[in-house]
Design an enzyme around this catalytic site. Structure first.
Site, mmCIF file in Angstrom:
data_model
loop_
_atom_site.group_PDB
_atom_site.id
_atom_site.type_symbol
_atom_site.label_atom_id
_atom_site.label_comp_id
_atom_site.label_asym_id
_atom_site.label_seq_id
_atom_site.Cartn_x
_atom_site.Cartn_y
_atom_site.Cartn_z
ATOM 1 N N LYS A 36 33.232 50.741 44.570
ATOM 2 C CA LYS A 36 33.908 49.708 43.783
ATOM 3 C C LYS A 36 33.409 48.315 44.182
ATOM 4 C CE LYS A 36 37.784 49.324 47.012
ATOM 5 N NZ LYS A 36 39.245 49.328 47.176
ATOM 6 N N ARG A 135 52.095 50.151 46.443
ATOM 7 C CA ARG A 135 51.118 49.536 45.559
ATOM 8 C C ARG A 135 50.996 50.433 44.337
ATOM 9 N NH1 ARG A 135 45.234 48.283 48.066
ATOM 10 N NH2 ARG A 135 44.946 50.437 47.378
ATOM 11 N N HIS A 167 47.098 56.707 49.368
ATOM 12 C CA HIS A 167 46.378 55.717 50.164
ATOM 13 C C HIS A 167 47.282 55.241 51.302
ATOM 14 C CE1 HIS A 167 42.745 53.183 50.239
ATOM 15 N NE2 HIS A 167 43.516 52.320 50.888
ATOM 16 N N ARG A 223 37.447 59.500 51.623
ATOM 17 C CA ARG A 223 37.032 58.432 50.712
ATOM 18 C C ARG A 223 36.608 57.172 51.497
ATOM 19 N NH1 ARG A 223 42.304 59.238 48.925
ATOM 20 N NH2 ARG A 223 42.677 57.055 49.482
ATOM 21 N N TYR A 269 31.349 16.578 53.770
ATOM 22 C CA TYR A 269 32.529 15.931 53.206
ATOM 23 C C TYR A 269 33.568 15.584 54.268
ATOM 24 C CZ TYR A 269 30.843 17.257 48.573
ATOM 25 O OH TYR A 269 30.096 17.393 47.432
ATOM 26 N N CYS A 321 30.219 23.341 51.830
ATOM 27 C CA CYS A 321 30.180 22.762 50.486
ATOM 28 C C CYS A 321 29.969 23.873 49.458
ATOM 29 C CB CYS A 321 29.064 21.735 50.389
ATOM 30 S SG CYS A 321 29.134 20.454 51.662
ATOM 31 N N ASP A 323 27.428 24.530 47.540
ATOM 32 C CA ASP A 323 26.099 25.138 47.480
ATOM 33 C C ASP A 323 25.344 25.106 48.802
ATOM 34 O OD1 ASP A 323 26.177 25.254 44.449
ATOM 35 O OD2 ASP A 323 26.282 23.089 44.750
#
Length: 391
Positions: A36, A135, A167, A223, A269, A321, A323
């Site tokens: 997944k 869940r 689970h 699993r 920053y 930042c 990027d």
């Protein structure tokens, strides 16, 4: 060839090896490699193909489109289970693609039966019972009520009830009381199904942590997810080496700027990091848009996420930042633009791992690898094949 100035290198040989190691930890069970979330960020189809080559008889895909993509890519040998879908999901397409479907809520059985009839094929289903995670899954009352409906649908040929699963909530704490309670609840759910006449092919409860630490609940199928990619689900009990695993991904980028910077000057920053002496700064073209956690930013007293530069452990200096990040290379540094920086890898070279980044960011290694953004190219290599070619 991508021109993006960073890459995630994924070793398919490591994935194959990890699946073999996991199978050795659970010799009485088949292995479902969970792929997944784009195979935990490693690349869905290449990782799944490697896992099957390593011996995985099943693949686990949370979302229906993931399962369909595996079949469309020509992966037809292993069974595939998918389990997280909303009303109106393309269940007919999944059934026609020979994908097993989880039924985790009462409405889902009706939609699966309708889809099977529309497809003119029998749907293979696994009932998911919530044994205490709170869940997705059927609570005990709904499970008991739905089981006769599932068996009636089986008698009509609409479905085949092939599995019951659940689970764990505390799999990373094998001795936890909730784990024992869930084991008991799951055994009762399996017994209820079998007493009602279900002819189960697989019963499955163990994820990565339980595969490695709790053989009493391996049942017919385990699993593993994160362990397939070489990361420990129980770092407090042992690292990858302790379980015969090899991390499959390395995240790296070149320095794109190297420059002198004076003492007492801030960087990035809000000037969260201020240099204490004349130094040399390097700029690495990876940021939070690429999955680098912003909360792994650093200060002088608390360096940020680890960076491996020229055999040295350094830390992110200042704010992460969008990027890019900055690294304080230190006075007299000789690095140049183009030199390689590794954020994480196997650790075999003494560099940082995804678990080291998890510690720096206050999270788990799962998040570190799965959050690597889609604009970062995945470069798939096969070190075993390369080694064999050189012999």
């Amino acid at each position: 060839m991508s021109s993006y100035p960073a890459r995630a290198v994924v070793d398919l040989a490591a994935i194959r090896s990890n699946v073999r190691s996991l199978a050795a930890h659970a010799p009485t069970a088949q292995v479902m490699a969970v792929v997944k979330a784009d195979a935990y960020g490693h690349g869905l189809v290449p990782a799944a193909t490697a896992a099957v080559a390593g011996g995985a008889a099943w693949l686990g895909a949370a979302q229906v489109p993931e399962a369909l993509a595996l079949r469309a890519a020509g992966i037809v040998g292993p069974r595939i289970l998918t389990w997280l879908y909303a009303p109106g999901a393309p269940l007919r397409e999944a059934i026609e693609a020979d994908v097993d479907l989880s039924v985790a809520t009462p409405w889902a059985l009706g939609e699966v039966v309708a889809a099977a009839r529309a497809a003119g094929r029998t749907a293979r289903i696994h009932l998911k019972v919530d044994t205490g995670l709170g869940r997705n899954g059927l609570n005990a009352t709904d499970y008991a009520a739905l089981l006769p409906d599932a068996l009636r649908a089986e008698a009509e040929g609409a479905v085949r009830l092939v599995g019951v699963w659940s689970h764990l909530a505390f799999a990373d704490e094998p001795g936890h009381a909730v784990v024992r309670d869930q084991e008991v609840a799951f055994a009762a759910a399996v017994q209820l199904a079998e007493d009602a006449g279900a002819r189960l092919e697989v019963r499955h409860l163990a994820n990565s942590a339980a595969t490695l630490t709790n053989p009493s609940i391996h049942y017919d199928l385990v699993r593993p997810g994160i362990a397939v990619y070489g990361l420990s689900p129980v770092p407090q009990l042992g690292g990858p080496d302790d379980f015969g695993l090899v991390p499959a991904m390395a995240l790296e980028a070149p320095l794109v700027n190297v420059k002198a910077w004076p003492a007492g000057a801030g960087m990035s920053y809000a000037h969260q990091y201020v240099t204490e002496r004349d130094t040399v700064l390097g700029v690495v073209p990876l940021g939070y848009a690429d999955g680098v956690p912003r909360h792994a930013s650093g200060t002088q007293s608390a360096p940020g996420g680890p960076l491996f530069v020229g055999g040295r452990w350094l830390g992110v200096a200042g704010r992460v930042c969008m990027d890019q990040v900055v690294v304080d290379l230190g006075p007299g540094a000789t690095e140049q633009a183009g030199d390689r920086v590794v954020l994480f890898g196997t650790g075999a070279d003494g560099g940082p791992t995804a678990q080291d980044w998890a510690r720096a960011a206050g999270t788990i290694s799962y998040e570190i690898v799965t959050r690597i953004g889609p604009r970062v190219p995945r470069v798939h290599i096969d070190t075993q094949a390369d080694s064999e070619e050189q012999q």
